[in-house]
Motif scaffolding. Structure first.
Motif, PDB file in Angstrom:
ATOM      1  N   THR A  35      42.594  33.853  79.781  1.00 18.93           N
ATOM      2  CA  THR A  35      44.006  33.754  79.430  1.00 18.93           C
ATOM      3  C   THR A  35      44.387  32.305  79.169  1.00 18.93           C
ATOM      4  O   THR A  35      43.585  31.380  79.373  1.00 18.93           O
ATOM      5  N   THR A  36      45.611  32.117  78.723  1.00 21.48           N
ATOM      6  CA  THR A  36      46.127  30.777  78.419  1.00 21.48           C
ATOM      7  C   THR A  36      47.529  30.643  79.002  1.00 21.48           C
ATOM      8  O   THR A  36      48.245  31.631  79.173  1.00 21.48           O
ATOM      9  N   ARG A  71      44.191  35.002  74.013  1.00 20.77           N
ATOM     10  CA  ARG A  71      43.915  35.651  75.291  1.00 20.77           C
ATOM     11  C   ARG A  71      43.074  36.901  75.052  1.00 20.77           C
ATOM     12  O   ARG A  71      43.127  37.502  73.981  1.00 20.77           O
ATOM     13  N   CYS A 113      40.030  27.121  72.493  1.00 20.28           N
ATOM     14  CA  CYS A 113      40.019  28.259  73.419  1.00 20.28           C
ATOM     15  C   CYS A 113      38.665  28.940  73.436  1.00 20.28           C
ATOM     16  O   CYS A 113      38.157  29.322  74.504  1.00 20.28           O
ATOM     17  N   PHE A 152      40.714  30.334  82.243  1.00 20.44           N
ATOM     18  CA  PHE A 152      41.973  30.041  81.556  1.00 20.44           C
ATOM     19  C   PHE A 152      42.018  28.568  81.168  1.00 20.44           C
ATOM     20  O   PHE A 152      41.287  27.739  81.726  1.00 20.44           O
ATOM     21  N   THR A 207      49.335  29.989  72.101  1.00 22.31           N
ATOM     22  CA  THR A 207      47.939  30.386  72.320  1.00 22.31           C
ATOM     23  C   THR A 207      47.821  31.826  72.809  1.00 22.31           C
ATOM     24  O   THR A 207      46.736  32.257  73.209  1.00 22.31           O
TER      25      THR A 207
END
Length: 307
Positions: A71-72, A66, A34, A44, A62
């Motif tokens: 974001t995820t 964020r 990430c 994202f 996840t």
């Protein structure tokens, strides 16, 4: 004809829908995966580790990664049942609930009595996921295989990991044959990153939504409000009665494609607005666009349907 990617309110968010960590066969911790995508400027990602017993059927949480501007979306690469070549299905499911029940898939080989790929895809879609047929060329997918997945939203038409590691990155043949059979599908470009080779930051989606939130992005994906790219940007597309007008980043070619061999291309140097007449593409029930830059990188719209 309208394309929701260019009519939906909001802005474009860049994301990768196919990524792996060391929770399956990737090299890096989820937090580092990430971090790298965020540092690269992505808005994202979906971490989609292999959903098999060998790795404990992971749907990696996840949410803790964020943050402001990033974001995820929870997801996984699902496996169950045999394709015609005897190998195990690979299905991308983005937006899975964390308690999604695993199939009987202990490893990367089909086992007797397990769910079929079609059944697993249908169950994932019913659970709220955006479902895509993963890397058809790499998998050796047949037309009959592909047509059996009735729950798919999309076909993975470019997979950067398969380009780097196997020179089998594409899914256009699968997609176009399914479109010709009347399936209303979208197309996605992804990384399938494992970080074991230069398999990252090569293919992505640009999703149109008002907010960079998992719910807004997932709804836009399901609605087809996105395009895919390996480099070029597409700013605006107007599908008119006899032509399409496209505004884009600097390009060398813009191609309209349709059923069978139907295609019409316009070429130039550093062009940023292109008008492509339909000509022989005009008889196709669907059309899609490719924008190609001078380096051979491409961007693709989703198919639009006449009427």
């Amino acid at each position: 004809m309208t394309d929701p990617a260019f009519t939906t309110p909001g802005r474009f968010w860049r994301g990768n829908l196919h990524t792996h960590s060391n929770r399956s066969d990737g090299a890096l911790e989820p937090a580092e995966v990430c971090r790298r995508y965020r540092a690269e400027g992505y808005d994202f990602i979906a971490l989609t580790d292999h959903f098999v017993g060998l790795f404990g059927y992971p749907i990696v949480d996840t949410t803790g990664f964020r943050g402001e501007g990033f974001t995820t979306i929870l997801g996984a690469e699902l496996h169950s049942g045999a394709m015609e070549n005897g190998e195990l299905w690979h299905l991308l499911a983005v937006g899975l609930p964390p308690d999604f029940a695993p199939p009987d898939a202990p490893h990367f080989h089909p086992v007797e009595g397990q769910e079929s790929g079609a059944e697993l895809a249908a169950r994932a879609r019913a659970a709220g996921a955006f479902v895509a047929v993963a890397h058809p060329e790499w998998s050796g997918l047949t037309h009959a295989d592909a047509m059996g997945i009735e729950a798919a939203h999309a076909v993975e038409i470019y997979n950067h990991g398969c380009a780097v590691g196997a020179d089998r990155p594409h899914g256009f043949h699968t997609l176009d044959r399914m479109l010709e059979a009347g399936r209303r599908l979208t197309l996605i470009a992804t990384d399938d990153a494992h970080f074991t080779e230069p398999d990252h930051f090569g293919g992505w989606v640009m999703v149109k939504a008002e907010e960079n939130t998992p719910d807004a992005l997932l709804a836009a994906l399901k609605a087809g409000a996105f395009y895919s790219s390996t480099g070029p940007e597409i700013h605006e597309v107007a599908w008119e009665e006899k032509r399409v007008v496209v505004r884009h980043s600097e390009a060398a070619s813009v191609v309209v494609l349709g059923r069978g061999s139907a295609a019409r291309a316009i070429h130039g140097e550093g062009i940023t607005e292109t008008v492509v007449p339909y000509d022989r593409v005009g008889g196709s029930p669907w059309r899609r666009l490719t924008v190609m830059d001078a380096r051979g990188r491409r961007a693709w719209t989703n198919p639009v349907w006449v009427g």
